[in-house]
Structures are given as C-alpha cells and as structure tokens.
Scaffold this active site. Structure first.
Site, PDB file in Angstrom:
ATOM      1  N   LYS A   1      24.517  35.662 -37.169  1.00 30.93           N
ATOM      2  CA  LYS A   1      23.361  35.300 -38.001  1.00 30.93           C
ATOM      3  C   LYS A   1      22.646  36.552 -38.518  1.00 30.93           C
ATOM      4  O   LYS A   1      22.096  36.529 -39.618  1.00 30.93           O
ATOM      5  CB  LYS A   1      22.414  34.383 -37.224  1.00 30.93           C
TER       6      LYS A   1
ATOM      7  N   TYR B   1      26.822  34.430 -31.668  1.00 27.81           N
ATOM      8  CA  TYR B   1      26.078  33.647 -32.662  1.00 27.81           C
ATOM      9  C   TYR B   1      24.966  34.507 -33.253  1.00 27.81           C
ATOM     10  O   TYR B   1      24.779  34.566 -34.473  1.00 27.81           O
ATOM     11  CB  TYR B   1      25.496  32.412 -31.962  1.00 27.81           C
TER      12      TYR B   1
ATOM     13  N   ASN C   1      25.639  26.343 -45.183  1.00 28.00           N
ATOM     14  CA  ASN C   1      24.939  25.929 -43.967  1.00 28.00           C
ATOM     15  C   ASN C   1      25.881  25.668 -42.789  1.00 28.00           C
ATOM     16  O   ASN C   1      25.450  25.680 -41.642  1.00 28.00           O
ATOM     17  CB  ASN C   1      24.135  24.663 -44.313  1.00 28.00           C
TER      18      ASN C   1
HETATM   19  P1  NAD Z   1      25.362  20.424 -36.479  1.00 22.98           P
HETATM   20  O1  NAD Z   1      26.387  20.723 -35.449  1.00 22.98           O
HETATM   21  O2  NAD Z   1      24.569  19.175 -36.408  1.00 22.98           O
HETATM   22  O3  NAD Z   1      26.019  20.494 -37.937  1.00 22.98           O
HETATM   23  C1  NAD Z   1      26.906  21.506 -38.303  1.00 22.98           C
HETATM   24  C2  NAD Z   1      27.938  20.922 -39.241  1.00 22.98           C
HETATM   25  O4  NAD Z   1      28.852  21.971 -39.632  1.00 22.98           O
HETATM   26  C3  NAD Z   1      28.800  19.833 -38.572  1.00 22.98           C
HETATM   27  O5  NAD Z   1      28.859  18.683 -39.407  1.00 22.98           O
HETATM   28  C4  NAD Z   1      30.158  20.485 -38.417  1.00 22.98           C
HETATM   29  O6  NAD Z   1      31.257  19.565 -38.493  1.00 22.98           O
HETATM   30  C5  NAD Z   1      30.163  21.457 -39.587  1.00 22.98           C
HETATM   31  N1  NAD Z   1      31.139  22.526 -39.402  1.00 22.98           N
HETATM   32  C6  NAD Z   1      31.443  23.190 -38.258  1.00 22.98           C
HETATM   33  N2  NAD Z   1      32.423  24.069 -38.475  1.00 22.98           N
HETATM   34  C7  NAD Z   1      32.749  23.968 -39.787  1.00 22.98           C
HETATM   35  C8  NAD Z   1      33.704  24.610 -40.614  1.00 22.98           C
HETATM   36  N3  NAD Z   1      34.547  25.540 -40.124  1.00 22.98           N
HETATM   37  N4  NAD Z   1      33.769  24.275 -41.935  1.00 22.98           N
HETATM   38  C9  NAD Z   1      32.937  23.317 -42.432  1.00 22.98           C
HETATM   39  N5  NAD Z   1      32.033  22.662 -41.689  1.00 22.98           N
HETATM   40  C10 NAD Z   1      31.940  22.980 -40.387  1.00 22.98           C
HETATM   41  O7  NAD Z   1      24.385  21.694 -36.468  1.00 22.98           O
HETATM   42  P2  NAD Z   1      23.001  22.020 -37.218  1.00 22.98           P
HETATM   43  O8  NAD Z   1      22.009  22.259 -36.163  1.00 22.98           O
HETATM   44  O9  NAD Z   1      22.728  21.075 -38.316  1.00 22.98           O
HETATM   45  O10 NAD Z   1      23.406  23.448 -37.818  1.00 22.98           O
HETATM   46  C11 NAD Z   1      23.491  23.703 -39.212  1.00 22.98           C
HETATM   47  C12 NAD Z   1      23.257  25.189 -39.427  1.00 22.98           C
HETATM   48  O11 NAD Z   1      21.943  25.531 -38.978  1.00 22.98           O
HETATM   49  C13 NAD Z   1      24.220  26.086 -38.646  1.00 22.98           C
HETATM   50  O12 NAD Z   1      24.573  27.205 -39.449  1.00 22.98           O
HETATM   51  C14 NAD Z   1      23.373  26.532 -37.469  1.00 22.98           C
HETATM   52  O13 NAD Z   1      23.823  27.745 -36.941  1.00 22.98           O
HETATM   53  C15 NAD Z   1      22.018  26.644 -38.110  1.00 22.98           C
HETATM   54  N6  NAD Z   1      20.861  26.595 -37.220  1.00 22.98           N
HETATM   55  C16 NAD Z   1      20.645  25.538 -36.394  1.00 22.98           C
HETATM   56  C17 NAD Z   1      19.520  25.543 -35.570  1.00 22.98           C
HETATM   57  C18 NAD Z   1      19.211  24.411 -34.617  1.00 22.98           C
HETATM   58  O14 NAD Z   1      18.353  24.591 -33.743  1.00 22.98           O
HETATM   59  N7  NAD Z   1      19.836  23.258 -34.753  1.00 22.98           N
HETATM   60  C19 NAD Z   1      18.630  26.634 -35.590  1.00 22.98           C
HETATM   61  C20 NAD Z   1      18.890  27.687 -36.462  1.00 22.98           C
HETATM   62  C21 NAD Z   1      19.997  27.650 -37.282  1.00 22.98           C
END
Ligand code: NAD
Length: 218
Positions: A167, A163, A97
């Site tokens: 994805k 991005y 994730n």
């Molecule tokens: P977030 O920024 O709250 O959490 C992401 C986490 O990943 C953070 O704790 C960060 O420290 C960690 N991270 C970043 N780079 C890293 C690395 N190199 N190694 C290990 N950990 C790392 O974001 P989120 O919204 O919870 O996103 C989680 C996933 O969901 C991501 O893959 C994001 O692309 C995807 N996503 C998010 C949304 C949204 O609207 N929030 C929508 C679709 C997909």
C-alpha cells in the site's frame, strides 16, 4: 435506491470501471456510480458475485456489466480495458480497488509465495490497471483514476507487513502517475481508508479486534 452521498452529482453519460467490484468497498463504489447515473463496469476474480452485483444494479435501474479479470495478469487487464471500450466507447473514471490482505503474521514468518502473490495483486495489479487506463484516457483526452491504498500505506502495520509495503507502493505509483499525466487531463488520486467493515476484515479475528481497539467509538 438509497440516497446518493453527493446528491447534486450527476455522472449521466459517464463510464466507470471498478476492480474488486464484487465485494466490500468496490461493491459500494459500483453502486454509488450506478446511483449517480454512470454506466458501471465492475470487475473481479469472483465472477458469480460480480454477475450477481451487476444484475442487482440493473434491477435497481442502473446500467452495469461484469467483466472478469485477475488484476495480477497483464492479459486479463488488457482484455478488461479493451472490452470496456469496445462496449461503451470510453472510460471516464477508474477505481483500482481490487486487493488482498495476505497473511496476518509478523514479517519474518511471511512466506515467499505469499509475498509474491500479495505484491502481484496489490501493487503490480494497480500498475497494470493504471497503464492500460492511462493509455485509453490519453486517447480520449482525459479521465480520473482513484486507487485504493490504505492507512497501512501511510504507516507500518506489524501484522500486515507485506500488505503495508504494497500500500506504500500504491501511494508511490499514484504520486508518480499524477505527476506524469496531469498535462494530459488525467487526475490520479488514492484513498487511504482506515478499518472498514467488509469481508476482508471479517475473515480475521486479529483485524476485527484491532478495528475495534483503534476506532475511537469502538
Ligand atoms: P473484500 O475482500 O471485501 O473485496 C476485495 C475484492 O477484490 C473481492 O471481491 C475479491 O474477489 C477481489 N479480488 C481479490 N483478488 C483479486 C484479483 N487478483 N483480481 C481481481 N479482483 C480481486 O475487501 P475490501 O475490504 O472491500 O477491500 C477493497 C480494497 O480496500 C482493497 O484494496 C483493500 O486492501 C482496501 N482496504 C480495505 C480496508 C478495510 O478495512 N476493509 C482498509 C483499507 C484499505
């Protein structure tokens, strides 16, 4: 603890690994696994946040540990999987994730460094995790993996061009891995969330305004 979303599900005796577990979607997944009785290993580059989450889950009666790993680094991912297996014996479930949003600019304004960084985390990182998890799951006779892709993996996103490409790539890796390892009892799926109110969205005015515009109830 709050009510679990699947009240009849029990993950007692199972081991779950969640990357990006210090924040947002990964934190929610880690909590859901812990509430359902699984032993959770959460991983992140944010060690302080991750240790805090693991402690909170333990305080609430769950089994949880934090292991730091940068998913873009092969050695970190190898260590994460090896250490999880050394401590708990197996990995039944993995949620790949961890991800970053990168720059919120149109494609021609993207820099090469930012491109490499984003692809390293979002695409190579998922591949590295899949590789190590699949090797372990083959040894133990099966398992289930969920990768976090995005709605931006199904359609283009003008302001998140790289991005969006990463994805789409996660969906490709997921499909390839699902076909490649189905006969080993390993299920590989992806989730494609729309906008979710996490720190990733909160950091950017443009993502917040898009989220409001594109969500039917605002
Ligand atoms: P977030 O920024 O709250 O959490 C992401 C986490 O990943 C953070 O704790 C960060 O420290 C960690 N991270 C970043 N780079 C890293 C690395 N190199 N190694 C290990 N950990 C790392 O974001 P989120 O919204 O919870 O996103 C989680 C996933 O969901 C991501 O893959 C994001 O692309 C995807 N996503 C998010 C949304 C949204 O609207 N929030 C929508 C679709 C997909």
């Amino acid at each position: 603890m709050s009510a679990f979303v699947l009240p009849n599900a029990s993950f007692a005796g199972k081991v779950a690994l969640v990357t990006g577990g210090s924040s947002g979607i990964g934190l929610a997944t880690a909590r859901a696994f812990a509430e359902a009785g699984a032993t959770v290993v959460l991983s992140d580059i944010d060690a302080e946040g991750g240790e805090t989450v693991a402690q909170e889950l333990r305080d609430d009666g769950g089994e949880a540990a934090f292991i730091r790993a940068d998913v873009s680094q092969a050695a970190d991912v190898k260590h994460l999987v090896a250490e999880t297996v050394a401590r708990y014996g197996r990995i039944d479930y993995a949620h790949n994730n961890a991800g970053i949003e990168g720059e919120t600019v149109l494609l021609a304004d993207y820099t090469e460094d930012a491109y490499d960084r984003l692809m390293g985390v979002n695409l190579k990182g998922v591949w590295l995790c899949l590789k190590e998890e699949i090797i372990q799951m083959q040894r133990q006779g099966g398992g289930a993996i969920v990768n976090t892709a995005s709605i931006a993996g199904l359609r283009g996103s003008a302001w998140l061009p790289v991005y969006s490409a990463s994805k789409h790539g996660v969906i490709g890796l997921t499909r390839a891995a699902a076909l490649g390892y189905a006969r080993d009892g390993i299920r590989v799926n992806a989730v494609c969330p729309g906008y979710v109110d996490t720190p990733m969205v909160a950091r950017h005015d443009i993502l917040q305004s898009r989220a409001a515009e594109r969500t039917p109830m605002g």
